[in-house]
Design a protein around this motif. Structure first.
Motif, PDB file in Angstrom:
ATOM      1  N   TYR A 162       0.845  -1.206   0.000  1.00 40.20           N
ATOM      2  CA  TYR A 162       0.000   0.000   0.000  1.00 40.20           C
ATOM      3  C   TYR A 162       0.881   1.258   0.000  1.00 40.20           C
ATOM      4  N   PRO A 163       1.567   1.515  -1.100  1.00 41.91           N
ATOM      5  CA  PRO A 163       2.540   2.621  -1.116  1.00 41.91           C
ATOM      6  C   PRO A 163       1.923   4.011  -0.990  1.00 41.91           C
ATOM      7  N   ASP A 164       0.610   4.118  -1.190  1.00 44.06           N
ATOM      8  CA  ASP A 164      -0.031   5.439  -1.098  1.00 44.06           C
ATOM      9  C   ASP A 164      -0.822   5.613   0.203  1.00 44.06           C
ATOM     10  N   TYR A 165      -0.666   4.707   1.148  1.00 44.76           N
ATOM     11  CA  TYR A 165      -1.386   4.780   2.419  1.00 44.76           C
ATOM     12  C   TYR A 165      -0.852   5.935   3.265  1.00 44.76           C
ATOM     13  N   VAL A 166      -1.788   6.773   3.774  1.00 45.29           N
ATOM     14  CA  VAL A 166      -1.412   7.908   4.630  1.00 45.29           C
ATOM     15  C   VAL A 166      -2.480   8.081   5.711  1.00 45.29           C
ATOM     16  N   ASN A 167      -2.025   8.293   6.950  1.00 46.51           N
ATOM     17  CA  ASN A 167      -2.921   8.613   8.064  1.00 46.51           C
ATOM     18  C   ASN A 167      -3.011  10.123   8.226  1.00 46.51           C
ATOM     19  N   HIS A 168      -4.217  10.602   8.463  1.00 46.22           N
ATOM     20  CA  HIS A 168      -4.464  12.027   8.720  1.00 46.22           C
ATOM     21  C   HIS A 168      -5.144  12.126  10.082  1.00 46.22           C
ATOM     22  N   PHE A 169      -4.461  12.716  11.043  1.00 50.38           N
ATOM     23  CA  PHE A 169      -4.997  12.830  12.394  1.00 50.38           C
ATOM     24  C   PHE A 169      -5.805  14.117  12.547  1.00 50.38           C
ATOM     25  N   LEU A 208      -7.804  14.597  15.837  1.00 50.77           N
ATOM     26  CA  LEU A 208      -7.774  14.845  17.273  1.00 50.77           C
ATOM     27  C   LEU A 208      -6.771  13.879  17.883  1.00 50.77           C
ATOM     28  N   ILE A 209      -5.912  14.405  18.735  1.00 53.96           N
ATOM     29  CA  ILE A 209      -4.962  13.553  19.445  1.00 53.96           C
ATOM     30  C   ILE A 209      -4.998  13.957  20.909  1.00 53.96           C
ATOM     31  N   GLU A 210      -5.165  12.963  21.770  1.00 52.06           N
ATOM     32  CA  GLU A 210      -5.328  13.232  23.199  1.00 52.06           C
ATOM     33  C   GLU A 210      -4.572  12.163  23.977  1.00 52.06           C
ATOM     34  N   SER A 211      -3.929  12.570  25.061  1.00 55.18           N
ATOM     35  CA  SER A 211      -3.243  11.561  25.868  1.00 55.18           C
ATOM     36  C   SER A 211      -3.909  11.440  27.225  1.00 55.18           C
ATOM     37  N   ARG A 212      -3.936  10.218  27.680  1.00 52.48           N
ATOM     38  CA  ARG A 212      -4.405   9.880  29.022  1.00 52.48           C
ATOM     39  C   ARG A 212      -3.256   9.098  29.658  1.00 52.48           C
ATOM     40  N   GLU A 213      -2.364   9.863  30.251  1.00 50.22           N
ATOM     41  CA  GLU A 213      -1.110   9.323  30.773  1.00 50.22           C
ATOM     42  C   GLU A 213      -0.329   8.752  29.600  1.00 50.22           C
ATOM     43  N   ASP A 214      -0.029   7.438  29.596  1.00 44.26           N
ATOM     44  CA  ASP A 214       0.770   6.872  28.517  1.00 44.26           C
ATOM     45  C   ASP A 214      -0.057   6.255  27.393  1.00 44.26           C
ATOM     46  N   LEU A 215      -1.373   6.449  27.435  1.00 47.02           N
ATOM     47  CA  LEU A 215      -2.245   5.996  26.357  1.00 47.02           C
ATOM     48  C   LEU A 215      -2.632   7.213  25.520  1.00 47.02           C
ATOM     49  N   VAL A 216      -2.378   7.128  24.225  1.00 45.02           N
ATOM     50  CA  VAL A 216      -2.710   8.224  23.320  1.00 45.02           C
ATOM     51  C   VAL A 216      -3.842   7.749  22.419  1.00 45.02           C
ATOM     52  N   LEU A 217      -4.876   8.582  22.300  1.00 42.00           N
ATOM     53  CA  LEU A 217      -6.039   8.274  21.481  1.00 42.00           C
ATOM     54  C   LEU A 217      -6.095   9.251  20.320  1.00 42.00           C
ATOM     55  N   VAL A 218      -6.437   8.731  19.145  1.00 41.49           N
ATOM     56  CA  VAL A 218      -6.411   9.543  17.931  1.00 41.49           C
ATOM     57  C   VAL A 218      -7.669   9.275  17.114  1.00 41.49           C
ATOM     58  N   THR A 219      -8.244  10.347  16.575  1.00 39.72           N
ATOM     59  CA  THR A 219      -9.310  10.215  15.581  1.00 39.72           C
ATOM     60  C   THR A 219      -8.783  10.803  14.279  1.00 39.72           C
ATOM     61  N   GLY A 220      -9.301  10.291  13.185  1.00 37.47           N
ATOM     62  CA  GLY A 220      -8.880  10.815  11.886  1.00 37.47           C
ATOM     63  C   GLY A 220      -9.336   9.904  10.773  1.00 37.47           C
ATOM     64  N   HIS A 221      -8.544   9.882   9.705  1.00 39.52           N
ATOM     65  CA  HIS A 221      -8.862   9.008   8.582  1.00 39.52           C
ATOM     66  C   HIS A 221      -7.577   8.654   7.845  1.00 39.52           C
ATOM     67  N   SER A 222      -7.680   7.596   7.062  1.00 36.91           N
ATOM     68  CA  SER A 222      -6.573   7.178   6.216  1.00 36.91           C
ATOM     69  C   SER A 222      -6.991   7.355   4.766  1.00 36.91           C
ATOM     70  N   THR A 223      -6.022   7.641   3.930  1.00 35.65           N
ATOM     71  CA  THR A 223      -6.263   7.654   2.493  1.00 35.65           C
ATOM     72  C   THR A 223      -5.404   6.557   1.877  1.00 35.65           C
ATOM     73  N   CYS A 224      -6.030   5.830   0.948  1.00 37.87           N
ATOM     74  CA  CYS A 224      -5.339   4.727   0.292  1.00 37.87           C
ATOM     75  C   CYS A 224      -6.170   4.316  -0.922  1.00 37.87           C
ATOM     76  N   SER A 225      -5.505   3.895  -1.989  1.00 36.58           N
ATOM     77  CA  SER A 225      -6.241   3.443  -3.171  1.00 36.58           C
ATOM     78  C   SER A 225      -6.913   2.087  -2.940  1.00 36.58           C
ATOM     79  N   PHE A 226      -6.540   1.375  -1.872  1.00 45.19           N
ATOM     80  CA  PHE A 226      -7.187   0.122  -1.486  1.00 45.19           C
ATOM     81  C   PHE A 226      -8.359   0.480  -0.569  1.00 45.19           C
ATOM     82  N   ASP A 227      -9.581   0.328  -1.080  1.00 50.45           N
ATOM     83  CA  ASP A 227     -10.783   0.822  -0.398  1.00 50.45           C
ATOM     84  C   ASP A 227     -10.910   0.459   1.079  1.00 50.45           C
ATOM     85  N   PRO A 228     -10.640  -0.785   1.499  1.00 51.14           N
ATOM     86  CA  PRO A 228     -10.804  -1.099   2.930  1.00 51.14           C
ATOM     87  C   PRO A 228      -9.895  -0.276   3.859  1.00 51.14           C
TER      88      PRO A 228
END
Length: 128
Positions: A60-67, A69-89
């Motif tokens: 998946y050479p065109d896979y990219v994550n776009h964040f 919201l990023i939030e930390s709860r001590e050492d756990l980090v939670l992220v919302t966003g989306h990925s772009t990729c030519s592979f639909d799933p």
């Protein structure tokens, strides 16, 4: 040694994913690193995951994550966003969590962005 903000470690790790930089990605993995996909399949072990990420970047050479919201709860980090990729799933909204230990990623987990998962992670509802 002063610990970094865990969010910074997650942002650096994601930058390595987006740039397909396996060497930098490897340097940010804890020795007991584990990857958990949206089907709850666990891939334990740093060496196995180096191969997994290398194969992923090839497939998946065109896979990219776009964040959004990023939030930390001590050492756990939670992220919302989306990925772009030519592979639909792999193209679309996603949630991530990362467990950060000693400025390294010990666990990287991907979730489907569903109301149930947002509730489980205590994240705000998706905007419509």
């Amino acid at each position: 040694m002063n610990k970094k903000d865990p969010k910074l470690t997650v942002l650096l790790f994601n930058e390595c994913i987006n740039n397909r930089d396996i060497n930098a990605l490897t340097s940010l993995m804890a020795e007991d690193y584990a990857f958990i996909d949206s089907s709850n399949d666990i891939q334990p072990g740093k060496e196995q995951n180096i191969k997994g990420w290398t194969d992923f970047f090839t497939l998946y050479p065109d896979y990219v994550n776009h964040f959004c919201l990023i939030e930390s709860r001590e050492d756990l980090v939670l992220v919302t966003g989306h990925s772009t990729c030519s592979f639909d799933p792999l193209d679309g909204p996603a949630l991530w969590t990362a467990r950060v230990e000693n400025d390294r990623i010990a666990e990287w987990r991907v979730y489907l962005d569903t109301a149930e998962n947002r509730e489980l992670l205590e994240l705000p509802a998706a905007s419509s």
